[in-house]
Motif scaffolding. Structure first.
Motif, mmCIF file in Angstrom:
data_model
loop_
_atom_site.group_PDB
_atom_site.id
_atom_site.type_symbol
_atom_site.label_atom_id
_atom_site.label_comp_id
_atom_site.label_asym_id
_atom_site.label_seq_id
_atom_site.Cartn_x
_atom_site.Cartn_y
_atom_site.Cartn_z
ATOM 1 N N ARG A 173 1.979 -30.817 12.661
ATOM 2 C CA ARG A 173 1.214 -30.450 13.850
ATOM 3 C C ARG A 173 0.877 -28.961 13.910
ATOM 4 O O ARG A 173 0.024 -28.544 14.699
ATOM 5 C CB ARG A 173 1.990 -30.848 15.111
ATOM 6 N N LEU A 174 1.532 -28.145 13.074
ATOM 7 C CA LEU A 174 1.289 -26.703 13.097
ATOM 8 C C LEU A 174 0.512 -26.202 11.884
ATOM 9 O O LEU A 174 0.156 -25.027 11.818
ATOM 10 C CB LEU A 174 2.625 -25.955 13.185
ATOM 11 N N ILE A 175 0.248 -27.071 10.936
ATOM 12 C CA ILE A 175 -0.404 -26.643 9.696
ATOM 13 C C ILE A 175 -1.772 -26.028 9.965
ATOM 14 O O ILE A 175 -2.115 -24.961 9.439
ATOM 15 C CB ILE A 175 -0.506 -27.824 8.709
ATOM 16 N N GLU A 176 -2.577 -26.666 10.791
ATOM 17 C CA GLU A 176 -3.922 -26.158 11.045
ATOM 18 C C GLU A 176 -3.891 -24.816 11.768
ATOM 19 O O GLU A 176 -4.731 -23.944 11.516
ATOM 20 C CB GLU A 176 -4.735 -27.178 11.837
ATOM 21 N N SER A 177 -2.929 -24.630 12.667
ATOM 22 C CA SER A 177 -2.804 -23.340 13.360
ATOM 23 C C SER A 177 -2.506 -22.227 12.373
ATOM 24 O O SER A 177 -3.046 -21.115 12.477
ATOM 25 C CB SER A 177 -1.695 -23.417 14.416
ATOM 26 N N PHE A 178 -1.658 -22.527 11.409
ATOM 27 C CA PHE A 178 -1.337 -21.536 10.397
ATOM 28 C C PHE A 178 -2.542 -21.226 9.523
ATOM 29 O O PHE A 178 -2.851 -20.063 9.246
ATOM 30 C CB PHE A 178 -0.184 -22.018 9.523
ATOM 31 N N LYS A 179 -3.203 -22.258 9.068
ATOM 32 C CA LYS A 179 -4.364 -22.047 8.203
ATOM 33 C C LYS A 179 -5.431 -21.220 8.911
ATOM 34 O O LYS A 179 -6.050 -20.330 8.312
ATOM 35 C CB LYS A 179 -4.940 -23.395 7.767
ATOM 36 N N GLU A 180 -5.634 -21.496 10.178
ATOM 37 C CA GLU A 180 -6.659 -20.779 10.940
ATOM 38 C C GLU A 180 -6.321 -19.294 11.049
ATOM 39 O O GLU A 180 -7.176 -18.432 10.807
ATOM 40 C CB GLU A 180 -6.784 -21.398 12.330
ATOM 41 N N LYS A 181 -5.074 -18.975 11.404
ATOM 42 C CA LYS A 181 -4.697 -17.576 11.585
ATOM 43 C C LYS A 181 -4.680 -16.824 10.265
ATOM 44 O O LYS A 181 -5.177 -15.691 10.171
ATOM 45 C CB LYS A 181 -3.318 -17.490 12.250
ATOM 46 N N LEU A 182 -4.138 -17.430 9.232
ATOM 47 C CA LEU A 182 -4.065 -16.753 7.943
ATOM 48 C C LEU A 182 -5.447 -16.588 7.315
ATOM 49 O O LEU A 182 -5.714 -15.585 6.645
ATOM 50 C CB LEU A 182 -3.125 -17.508 7.005
ATOM 51 N N SER A 183 -6.318 -17.544 7.533
ATOM 52 C CA SER A 183 -7.695 -17.410 7.043
ATOM 53 C C SER A 183 -8.396 -16.259 7.752
ATOM 54 O O SER A 183 -9.160 -15.499 7.137
ATOM 55 C CB SER A 183 -8.468 -18.713 7.263
ATOM 56 N N GLU A 184 -8.139 -16.119 9.037
ATOM 57 C CA GLU A 184 -8.711 -15.008 9.808
ATOM 58 C C GLU A 184 -8.225 -13.672 9.253
ATOM 59 O O GLU A 184 -9.014 -12.747 9.044
ATOM 60 C CB GLU A 184 -8.306 -15.151 11.277
ATOM 61 N N TRP A 185 -6.924 -13.570 9.003
ATOM 62 C CA TRP A 185 -6.367 -12.330 8.453
ATOM 63 C C TRP A 185 -6.924 -12.055 7.056
ATOM 64 O O TRP A 185 -7.246 -10.923 6.716
ATOM 65 C CB TRP A 185 -4.847 -12.433 8.385
ATOM 66 N N LYS A 186 -7.007 -13.096 6.247
ATOM 67 C CA LYS A 186 -7.471 -12.924 4.872
ATOM 68 C C LYS A 186 -8.898 -12.393 4.838
ATOM 69 O O LYS A 186 -9.231 -11.501 4.048
ATOM 70 C CB LYS A 186 -7.380 -14.258 4.128
ATOM 71 N N SER A 187 -9.744 -12.921 5.699
ATOM 72 C CA SER A 187 -11.122 -12.447 5.777
ATOM 73 C C SER A 187 -11.170 -11.004 6.254
ATOM 74 O O SER A 187 -11.899 -10.170 5.711
ATOM 75 C CB SER A 187 -11.922 -13.341 6.722
ATOM 76 N N PHE A 188 -10.364 -10.698 7.247
ATOM 77 C CA PHE A 188 -10.311 -9.350 7.804
ATOM 78 C C PHE A 188 -9.834 -8.336 6.771
ATOM 79 O O PHE A 188 -10.289 -7.193 6.742
ATOM 80 C CB PHE A 188 -9.384 -9.352 9.020
ATOM 81 N N MET A 189 -8.909 -8.774 5.900
ATOM 82 C CA MET A 189 -8.325 -7.869 4.906
ATOM 83 C C MET A 189 -9.015 -7.973 3.547
ATOM 84 O O MET A 189 -8.452 -7.567 2.533
ATOM 85 C CB MET A 189 -6.829 -8.165 4.766
ATOM 86 N N ASN A 190 -10.222 -8.514 3.524
ATOM 87 C CA ASN A 190 -11.006 -8.597 2.285
ATOM 88 C C ASN A 190 -10.236 -9.298 1.163
ATOM 89 O O ASN A 190 -10.136 -8.789 0.042
ATOM 90 C CB ASN A 190 -11.444 -7.196 1.837
#
Length: 325
Positions: A52-69
């Protein structure tokens, strides 16, 4: 040693977190943030989570990854336990904590990882922990810090009803794992029989099983100092982690809920500073200066009396001249 050094240096640093419950989500994100703030190498995160938490993690980490190039990589995996009794393993000690016992088989294509509990924060680059891999001898397959420094307050030597490593046991919250060597050792073939034999005697779940294994195979374990797994026990009565006094805390571990407790406010102050910091901000202005203020306000207790140890490595990272203040 040279061949061993080449082996590790060609692989990305890998960090591992078992995420257990929703209330650990923010705690885990803070820990990930602390790793990204100070590390100079590209990190690879592996997070294991309830479905139930996998998508929340993917969303936040994808956001950070994009932000950090694309400054890091990550995978989020579902929990995986032995098929014969998955619920029993899942409920061992804390929810999902036992997942770490099965990592050599779960991550069969991964050579080495740094496993840390969710309630940990890096006060130094991850590489300073990872470099202990290079110090392993030919037989060692994991690294841990002692559970205690003082036998007068040690838990294992006073209360354990099962075998444990050395004189005081080891704490499993920050663990370097050479999975290749653990697979060659047939790690999993030890885990299940030990659990069956001692399950009525163990208190700390997977940590106790790890202690039992290394009690019988002490040559397989490398010990690093308490500064790489600094817990409230190291300062709540008196300061007992001397390496932290001289070299600073490298990894702070708010075990037993101390990041969210008033018992030793210094741990809460460190956690608050990471929680408030936004990736991309100025580390000195937006993290270090507030941290100094919070530590100053939390000094009237035993841990607060040595608050300088929580700043030493951060100052070193920022190349700030420092004393014991």
């Amino acid at each position: 040693m040279k061949s061993q050094l080449r082996k590790y240096s060609t692989r990305k640093t890998i960090l591992w977190w078992p995420l257990s419950r929703g209330d650990r989500l923010q705690e885990t994100l803070n820990m990930l943030k602390s790793a990204l703030m100070f590390s100079k190498e590209k990190l690879n995160f592996i997070v294991v989570s309830e479905d139930r938490l996998i998508e929340s993690f993917k969303e936040k980490l994808s956001e950070w990854k994009s932000f950090m190039n694309d400054g890091f990589t990550f995978r989020v995996l579902p929990l995986t336990f032995p098929s014969d009794n998955p619920l029993e393993w899942k409920k061992l000690f804390k929810p999902c904590a036992a997942q770490r016992l099965f990592l050599p088989n779960l991550l069969e294509n991964v050579d080495s990882i740094l496993y840390v509990d969710t309630d940990t924060l890096f006060l130094t680059p991850v590489e300073s922990v990872w470099q202990h891999f290079y110090k392993f001898n030919a037989s060692q397959m994991a690294a841990l810090a002692p559970e205690h420094e003082d036998p007068n307050v040690g838990w294992y030597n006073r209360f354990a009803k099962h075998p444990y490593y050395g004189k005081l046991g080891v704490n499993s919250g920050v663990m370097l794992m050479n999975l290749t060597r653990m697979r060659a050792f047939r790690w999993r073939e030890y885990v299940v029989p030990i659990y069956r034999k001692y399950k009525l005697q163990i208190t700390w779940g997977d940590q106790d099983i790890i202690n039992i294994i290394f009690h019988y195979h002490p040559d397989k374990l490398y010990i690093y100092s308490c500064r790489f797994n600094y817990r409230p026990d190291h300062c709540m009565y008196t300061s007992v982690c001397k390496p932290a006094e001289s070299q600073g805390v490298a990894v702070i571990h708010g075990s037993r809920g101390f990041f969210h407790s008033e018992k030793q406010p210094i741990f809460q102050a460190v956690y608050r500073s990471f929680e408030e910091f936004q990736l991309g901000g100025d580390i000195y202005r937006d993290f270090y200066q507030p941290l100094e203020v919070y530590l100053e306000a939390a000094q009237n207790n035993n841990c607060g009396n040595i608050r300088y140890i929580f700043l030493k490595n951060i100052k070193k990272y920022m190349d700030i001249d420092f004393g014991n203040t």
